[in-house]
Design an enzyme around this catalytic site. Structure first.
Site, PDB file in Angstrom:
ATOM      1  N   HIS A  67       0.900  -1.277  -0.082  1.00 25.12           N
ATOM      2  CA  HIS A  67      -0.206  -0.080   0.035  1.00 25.12           C
ATOM      3  C   HIS A  67       1.035   1.211  -0.181  1.00 25.12           C
ATOM      4  O   HIS A  67       1.779   1.420   0.689  1.00 25.12           O
ATOM      5  CB  HIS A  67      -1.066   0.010   1.201  1.00 25.12           C
ATOM      6  CG  HIS A  67      -1.706  -1.282   1.533  1.00 25.12           C
ATOM      7  ND1 HIS A  67      -1.923  -1.771   2.763  1.00 25.12           N
ATOM      8  CD2 HIS A  67      -2.191  -2.219   0.654  1.00 25.12           C
ATOM      9  CE1 HIS A  67      -2.537  -3.023   2.548  1.00 25.12           C
ATOM     10  NE2 HIS A  67      -2.702  -3.168   1.402  1.00 25.12           N
ATOM     11  N   TYR A 109       2.734   2.720  13.885  1.00 25.78           N
ATOM     12  CA  TYR A 109       3.451   3.641  12.851  1.00 25.78           C
ATOM     13  C   TYR A 109       2.612   5.059  13.220  1.00 25.78           C
ATOM     14  O   TYR A 109       1.277   5.000  13.441  1.00 25.78           O
ATOM     15  CB  TYR A 109       3.059   2.978  11.383  1.00 25.78           C
ATOM     16  CG  TYR A 109       1.847   2.450  11.279  1.00 25.78           C
ATOM     17  CD1 TYR A 109       0.850   3.357  10.336  1.00 25.78           C
ATOM     18  CD2 TYR A 109       1.391   1.342  11.484  1.00 25.78           C
ATOM     19  CE1 TYR A 109      -0.360   2.645  10.043  1.00 25.78           C
ATOM     20  CE2 TYR A 109       0.307   0.766  11.070  1.00 25.78           C
ATOM     21  CZ  TYR A 109      -0.883   1.459  10.438  1.00 25.78           C
ATOM     22  OH  TYR A 109      -2.114   0.872  10.298  1.00 25.78           O
TER      23      TYR A 109
END
Length: 465
Positions: free
Chosen positions: A68, A131
């Site tokens: 992605h 993240y």
């Protein structure tokens, strides 16, 4: 676990940076500074301004996610377990399709720039990675993702656990091959004030930018940026302003000048604050009182009139943004009504003007201002204020008018001089700085040296101004 030294390692994908993280352990477990802005930016990591923290937990070895590419930057690190990461550059440009792989554990992290496809395969049970991202997730933003199939033959990623044995989602199985991927385009530049003299010059210097005029973004409006999606931009150039210097001294003009030049700029600063957007703002010699022979970027403001006061206030507002270039200029000449065109017209019509001879400065041609702005955005010197006019000796308006007459084939002696006080006697006019000369040392030290005003004037008139 032996503690590493904090360090960064460049990869073959531009902007993709691998980090070694110190992990400190004892009989109880371990501790690490997962994200440390001051230390990491000092080592060269972008100060990307994260606003959201996400955690991905994977209970089984072989869980595989991706590939992605998202419309934001992200900083990925492992909380527990181990992962194999594969990154593919899916940005428009020469590095499109470039691949980088690495194993990440608690002592390693990676900075992934916008548009670089990322994928992760867990190498241990109960693996979790964290993240940070610098934009909030939204359904609209998800529509900007770019994807690549995990099995793409061009990328040829050597997965530690064969994909036929890995746990994948149905969506990931359906992603396109590299030949069918639409590259993610870079963020763009937005120019405000598209129809002014400088705006028209910027159209030629930066044809790839988006340009909006007063009908789309009116700085005097209650919500001037209602139709602007700032997430699409990494740079905003403000070439819009209220510039009716004399009218600004009236009650109505004063309100309009403050609304556009101060309140509007306050709203711009609020809209881009914390976004990482670079703002280029055009300033004016009118922030000074004209009592010095030459002005540097650090000289104190001392505006004489309303217009100068509003421009000084705007400069102070823009200077609070972490990424800003304030471009201070004077005596602007471009594609539109201006002093040079007026003098050329008078010369042609046989009118002999009396022109102010006690105001001195340098002309600033919009072609050179636009080129200087483009240079700053390409070279990226230290953020701050940069004077930007044409080069050469300071001249009075009367001297410039005489040269316009001469260059257009007329007798320069037809121009006579007069003082500012005499010229404006009996008129409603704003006070003017008598010396508008701006020192150019700072911008010239970055490698940009503008044309002399004399050369620029000759070229301008030769084009039929």
């Amino acid at each position: 676990m032996a503690a590493k030294q904090l360090s960064v390692r460049e990869t073959n994908i531009p902007g993709l940076v691998l980090l070694d993280l110190p992990v400190h352990g004892d009989n109880r477990g371990w501790f690490k500074e997962n994200w440390q802005r001051e230390k990491m930016t000092a080592l060269g990591l972008p100060d990307f301004g994260p606003v959201q923290n996400n955690i991905s937990f994977n209970d089984k070895t072989g869980a595989t996610r991706g590939i992605h590419a998202e419309p934001w930057d992200k900083f990925v690190s492992v909380a527990t377990g181990k992962i194999f990461g594969a990154w593919v550059d899916l940005r428009e440009g020469p590095s499109f399709g470039e691949v980088f792989t690495a194993e990440l554990d608690a002592s390693t992290a990676i900075f992934v720039p916008r548009g670089v496809g990322n994928s992760y395969q867990t190498l241990e049970d109960n693996t979790a990675y964290v993240y940070l991202v610098n934009a909030h997730w939204s359904a609209e933003a998800q529509g900007e993702y770019t994807f690549l199939n995990l099995e793409d033959e061009t990328a040829a990623i050597q997965w530690p656990i064969p994909l036929e044995n890995a746990e994948r989602s149905d969506k990931d199985l359906a992603h396109p091959r590299l030949a069918d991927v639409t590259p993610m385009k870079p963020k763009r530049t937005l120019v405000l004030g598209a129809n002014g003299q400088l705006g028209r010059a910027l159209r030629l210097a930066m044809p790839e930018a988006d340009f909006v005029g007063r009908d789309q973004v009116n700085l005097e409006a209650a919500d001037p940026f209602a139709g602007v999606r700032f997430a699409d931009y990494d740079t905003v150039i403000n070439a819009a302003a209220y510039t009716a210097v004399d009218v600004a001294e009236t009650a109505e003009g004063r309100a309009a000048a403050w609304a556009a030049n101060v309140t509007g700029i306050t709203k711009l600063a609020a809209a881009v604050a914390g976004s990482g957007i670079t703002v280029v703002h055009v300033s004016s010699d009118y922030v000074f009182d004209g009592t010095r022979e030459s002005y540097t970027e650090t000289d104190a403001f001392a505006p004489l009139g309303v217009y100068g006061q509003t421009k000084a206030a705007a400069d102070a507002i823009v200077a609070t943004l972490p990424r800003h270039y304030i471009v201070r200029t004077s005596w602007v000449i471009g594609d539109g009504n201006n002093f040079v065109r007026t003098m050329a017209s008078l010369a042609e019509r046989g009118i002999d003007p009396a022109v102010v001879n006690d105001q001195v400065g340098r002309l600033s041609f919009t072609e050179d201002i636009a080129a200087g702005i483009a240079h700053l955005l390409q070279a990226r010197p230290e953020y701050g204020t940069y004077n930007l006019t044409n080069e050469g000796p300071a001249e009075s308006w009367a001297q410039i008018a005489a040269r316009v007459f001469e260059l257009t084939g007329h007798d320069a002696s037809r121009v006579s001089g007069t003082s500012t006080a005499e010229y404006f006697k009996g008129k409603e006019a704003a006070p003017r700085p008598l010396n508008s000369t701006l020192a150019l040392d700072k911008i010239e030290a970055t490698g940009f040296v503008p044309r002399t005003a004399a050369d620029a004037l000759a070229a301008y008139l030769a084009q039929g101004a």
